[in-house]
Design an enzyme around this catalytic site. Structure first.
Site, PDB file in Angstrom:
ATOM      1  N   LYS A  58       8.422  -0.518   4.880  1.00 53.73           N
ATOM      2  CA  LYS A  58       7.882   0.814   4.589  1.00 53.73           C
ATOM      3  C   LYS A  58       9.029   1.751   4.237  1.00 53.73           C
ATOM      4  CE  LYS A  58       4.303   2.798   6.440  1.00 53.73           C
ATOM      5  NZ  LYS A  58       3.337   3.385   7.403  1.00 53.73           N
ATOM      6  N   VAL A 112       4.621   0.916   1.166  1.00 56.15           N
ATOM      7  CA  VAL A 112       4.905  -0.329   1.877  1.00 56.15           C
ATOM      8  C   VAL A 112       5.017  -1.463   0.866  1.00 56.15           C
ATOM      9  CG1 VAL A 112       4.241  -1.819   3.789  1.00 56.15           C
ATOM     10  CG2 VAL A 112       3.501   0.568   3.762  1.00 56.15           C
ATOM     11  N   GLY A 168       4.606   7.120   3.241  1.00 58.10           N
ATOM     12  CA  GLY A 168       5.480   6.343   2.390  1.00 58.10           C
ATOM     13  C   GLY A 168       4.761   5.194   1.723  1.00 58.10           C
ATOM     14  N   GLY A 198       0.817  -1.207   0.000  1.00 65.43           N
ATOM     15  CA  GLY A 198       0.000   0.000   0.000  1.00 65.43           C
ATOM     16  C   GLY A 198       0.847   1.250   0.000  1.00 65.43           C
ATOM     17  N   ASP A 202      -2.749   6.770  17.772  1.00 64.96           N
ATOM     18  CA  ASP A 202      -3.572   6.823  16.560  1.00 64.96           C
ATOM     19  C   ASP A 202      -4.321   5.510  16.379  1.00 64.96           C
ATOM     20  OD1 ASP A 202      -4.737   8.025  14.372  1.00 64.96           O
ATOM     21  OD2 ASP A 202      -3.146   7.425  12.994  1.00 64.96           O
TER      22      ASP A 202
END
Length: 611
Positions: A51, A37, A35, A30, A145
Site C-alpha cells: 500500500k 494497493v 492510498g 485497489g 474499523d
C-alpha cells in the site's frame, strides 16, 4: 475498491510506479482514500500487497510519526485468521506498508453478490473473527474499523484485514477539528459519540456484522450511514431491533450489542459459543461456503496466478518510453534484491500465490464518483512517466478519488469523515492502537502481549549456570506463529529478529535458525543446535543446548504424532548472531487434510545477548 472487471487485479496504469523500495509492482489490487494497493513479491517469491500512501498524508510530518508507531504496533500481531503486516517505511517521499496477500472476496462483496450466508457459515466466520481479535487485542491493538469490507473470505477460512494505519490519520489536517475516522453503521456507541474506544468496541461491531451476514438486515434499521450511526449513538434510548433474527443467533447478538462495553462478551467466550452453534470445529473449512461463492474464490486464486499485463500507451514513441521505464524499474528491483534487500528479485507473475493470507484490502468504493481525468503528479521517488493515452478498449481505468463528506452527529458534536458512498474511509487500514482494556495511551512503548505472563512456564535457578548478569534481555515473549508450509515451500525463521519468512525456497535459509519445509522428506529442520529446556531462565536454556539437544530434523510424521513438540515445550538455541534464543510453544494447532499434514505452532520468543 475498484478492481479489474471480473478479476481481483487490474493492470498497472501508465502513471503507476513500477518499483517501490526494491519491490517490483505487478498489478493493482485497489485504491481508496488512504492510498493505492499493488501486488508484488518478496525475494523469496511470497506474494505481498504493498500500500502506497497518498501524497497529502505523506507530506504531513505528524502522520508519518503516527504511521510509524501504529504500523509497528500492527507488526506485533501474530495469530490465526489475520493478515500480518510484513514491512513498511516512513522515510521515503511516500510512506508504504506491505502485507501478505492471497486473493479472496470481502464479506461486503460476497453479501452484495450472493446474499446472506448460511447460519453455520456465519458462526464459523464470527468464531474465527473472535479468535483473530483475541490475537489483535493481546498485542495491545484495537481494530476500530471492523466491518464486512474488512473481513476476507478465502478457501482456507476468513481473515481479518486492514489494521495498522487508520489511527495514523487521526491528527492530520483532515481530522484536527475533532473528526472521527470510521464507518458509522459499524461503530460502537462510544465510538460514534467520539469517546474512547477499547477492545469491547470491536465486539459491538462483530455483533452488527453477524446480524447483517445472516440476514442482510442491519439491527438498527435501514437508511444512510449517518442515520444508522445516529441510532447506534443513541442505543440507550433506541435499542437494536432483534426481532426476526434466527433464534440460534439471538444470544450472540444480545451479548455483543449491549450499550455498556463492560457487559459485552469476550473473544474467547464468543469463539466457544460460535463453535458450539456451528456444530463443527471452527478450523474445518471443507465446503464451509456455498458452492457459488467457493467457485468465485477459486476463480480469483487462478486469476491472481496470472496477473494482467500493465496498460501500455497507444502511440509507438510513448509506448516505447513507457516500456523502457518499466524495464528500468524491473532492473532496479532485481539489482536491489541482488544487493540483499528485502524486495523481490524480479520474480514476476509466474510465481503465483501459495500462501494462506490476503493482503491489505481496500473496502469497496463502488458508488464513489470516478476520478478526474489525468494522472496524479509523480512522486519525487519515481521518474515522471510519459503522458498517458486512452486505455485499451474494454478496460475502464477510472479509479476513486478520496472524496470526503462531513456529517455532524445530531446532539453529540461529533464529526465523521465519510466517503461519498457513506461507508467511511475505506482505503485506510483501521486502528493499530496500543490500548489497555481500561484506557488507551497513544505513543506508549510497545507492550508485551497481555497473555505472556500468565502462560510462561515456571522457572528454577540452575546451580551450575553462569551469573544472571551475563545475559541481557533483547526482547521477551515476542509472539511468533510457525505455520505448516504449503507444497514445495519452506517457512524460514530468524529468531534474532524475530521474523518468519513463509513460502521460501531451498538455499534461502542463511542466517536462519530453523526451517519448516515441505520438500523431499518434509519436516522441521534445526539449522543451529537446539535443545529442550526444563525451564525458561537463560541459564537453563543455555544448558539445554549442550545437554538435551534434539536431532537436527523432526519429520512430518513425528510432528503429526505430537510427541516431540507439545504445548509448553521450551526450545533453546544459540543463534547465527551468537545470541541465546528461547522459543516457547503456547499452542499446537492440527491441520486437516490428506497425507498427514503437520500442525501449526503458536510460540513466544525471548532473546538474550550473552557475555
Amino acid at each position: 475498491m475498484i478492481i479489474g472487471t471480473g478479476s481481483v487485479l487490474a493492470p498497472l496504469e501508465p502513471h503507476d510506479p513500477r518499483e517501490t523500495a526494491g519491490y517490483r509492482l505487478i498489478a493493482r489490487i485497489g485504491e481508496g482514500g488512504m492510498g493505492t494497493v499493488y501486488l508484488s513479491h518478496t525475494r523469496g517469491g511470497q506474494p505481498v500487497a504493498l500500500k502506497l500512501i497518498r501524497r497529502e498524508f505523506g507530506q504531513d510530518p505528524d502522520f508519518r510519526g503516527r504511521f510509524e508507531q501504529e504500523v509497528r504496533a500492527a507488526r506485533r500481531v501474530q495469530g490465526y485468521h489475520l493478515v500480518p503486516v510484513l514491512d513498511h517505511d516512513t522515510t521515503g517521499p511516500l510512506p508504504w506498508l506491505a502485507s501478505e496477500f492471497v486473493p479472496g472476496l470481502s464479506l461486503h462483496d460476497a453479501l452484495s453478490a450472493y446474499g446472506p450466508l448460511p447460519l453455520a457459515a456465519v458462526f464459523q466466520l464470527i468464531g474465527c473473527t473472535a479468535r483473530a481479535l483475541g490475537s489483535i487485542h493481546a498485542a495491545g491493538v484495537v481494530h476500530r474499523d471492523l466491518k464486512p469490507a474488512n473481513l476476507l473470505l478465502g478457501a482456507a477460512g476468513p481473515y481479518v484485514i486492514d489494521f495498522g494505519i487508520a489511527r495514523a490519520a487521526d491528527g492530520t489536517q483532515l481530522t484536527r477539528t475533532g473528526g472521527v475516522i470510521g464507518t458509522p453503521q459499524y461503530m460502537s456507541p462510544e465510538h460514534a459519540l467520539g469517546a474512547e474506544t477499547t477492545t469491547a468496541s470491536d465486539l459491538f461491531a462483530v455483533g452488527l456484522i453477524a446480524a447483517v451476514a445472516a440476514t442482510g438486515r442491519h439491527p438498527y434499521g435501514e437508511g444512510g450511514a449517518t442515520a444508522i450511526g445516529v441510532r447506534i449513538a443513541n442505543t440507550d434510548r433506541l435499542p437494536p431491533d432483534l426481532n426476526g433474527y434466527p433464534a440460534e443467533l439471538r444470544p450472540l447478538l444480545e451479548r455483543c450489542l449491549t450499550p455498556d462495553p463492560a457487559e459485552r462478551i469476550g473473544t474467547d467466550e464468543l469463539a466457544a459459543m460460535c463453535e458450539l452453534f456451528a456444530g463443527q470445529p471452527l478450523n474445518d473449512f471443507d465446503g464451509w461456503l456455498p458452492e457459488p461463492l467457493g467457485l468465485e474464490i477459486a476463480r480469483r486464486v487462478r486469476a491472481a496466478e496470472n496477473p494482467p499485463a500493465p496498460t501500455v500507451l497507444d502511440s509507438g514513441g510513448a509506448g516505447g518510453a513507457g516500456a523502457g521505464a518499466a524495464a528500468g524499474a524491473g532492473a532496479a528491483a532485481a539489482a536491489a534484491a541482488a544487493a540483499g534487500g528485502f524486495g523481490p528479485a524480479g520474480t514476476g507473475a509466474g510465481t503465483g500465490v501459495s500462501g494462506a493470507f490476503a493482503g491489505v484490502h481496500d473496502a469497496d468504493t463502488a458508488f464513489a464518483p470516478p476520478r478526474p481525468a489525468g494522472p496524479p503528479r509523480p512522486s519525487a521517488a519515481t521518474p515522471a512517466p510519459p503522458a498517458p493515452a486512452p486505455a485499451p478498449k474494454g478496460f475502464r481505468g477510472g479509479l476513486v478519488a478520496a472524496s470526503l463528506v462531513v456529517a455532524v452527529l445530531a446532539g453529540a458534536g461529533t464529526v465523521w469523515l465519510l466517503d461519498e458512498d457513506g461507508s467511511g474511509d475505506d482505503a485506510k487500514a483501521p486502528a493499530a492502537r496500543q490500548e489497555n482494556p481500561a484506557a488507551s495511551v497513544s505513543g506508549s512503548p510497545d507492550p508485551a502481549p497481555a497473555s505472556s505472563a500468565s502462560s510462561a512456564p515456571k522457572t528454577s535457578p540452575s546451580a551450575s549456570a553462569p551469573p544472571k548478569a551475563a545475559y541481557t534481555v533483547v526482547f521477551q515473549d515476542k509472539p511468533l506463529t510457525l505455520r505448516a508450509p504449503s507444497s514445495s515451500t519452506g517457512t524460514h525463521v530468524d529468531l534474532d529478529a524475530p521474523k518468519v519468512v513463509p513460502n521460501g525456497r531451498i538455499g534461502e535459509d542463511k542466517e536462519m535458525e530453523l526451517t519448516y519445509h515441505d520438500w523431499s522428506d518434509a519436516g522441521l529442520v534445526f539449522l543451529t543446535a537446539t535443545g529442550k529446556s526444563p525451564g525458561s531462565t537463560p541459564e537453563e536454556c543455555k544448558d539445554a543446548v549442550g545437554t538435551n539437544a534434539l536431532t537436527s530434523k523432526l519429520t512430518k510424521d513425528q510432528l503429526h504424532e505430537g510427541k516431540e513438540l507439545t504445548k509448553g515445550t521450551v526450545l533453546c538455541t544459540v543463534t547465527s548472531d551468537g545470541n541465546l534464543a528461547m522459543l516457547r510453544i503456547t499452542e499446537v494447532v492440527p491441520n486437516k487434510g490428506n497425507f498427514r499434514p503437520a500442525p501449526d505452532y503458536v510460540t513466544a520468543v525471548t532473546l538474550w545477548k550473552t557475555g
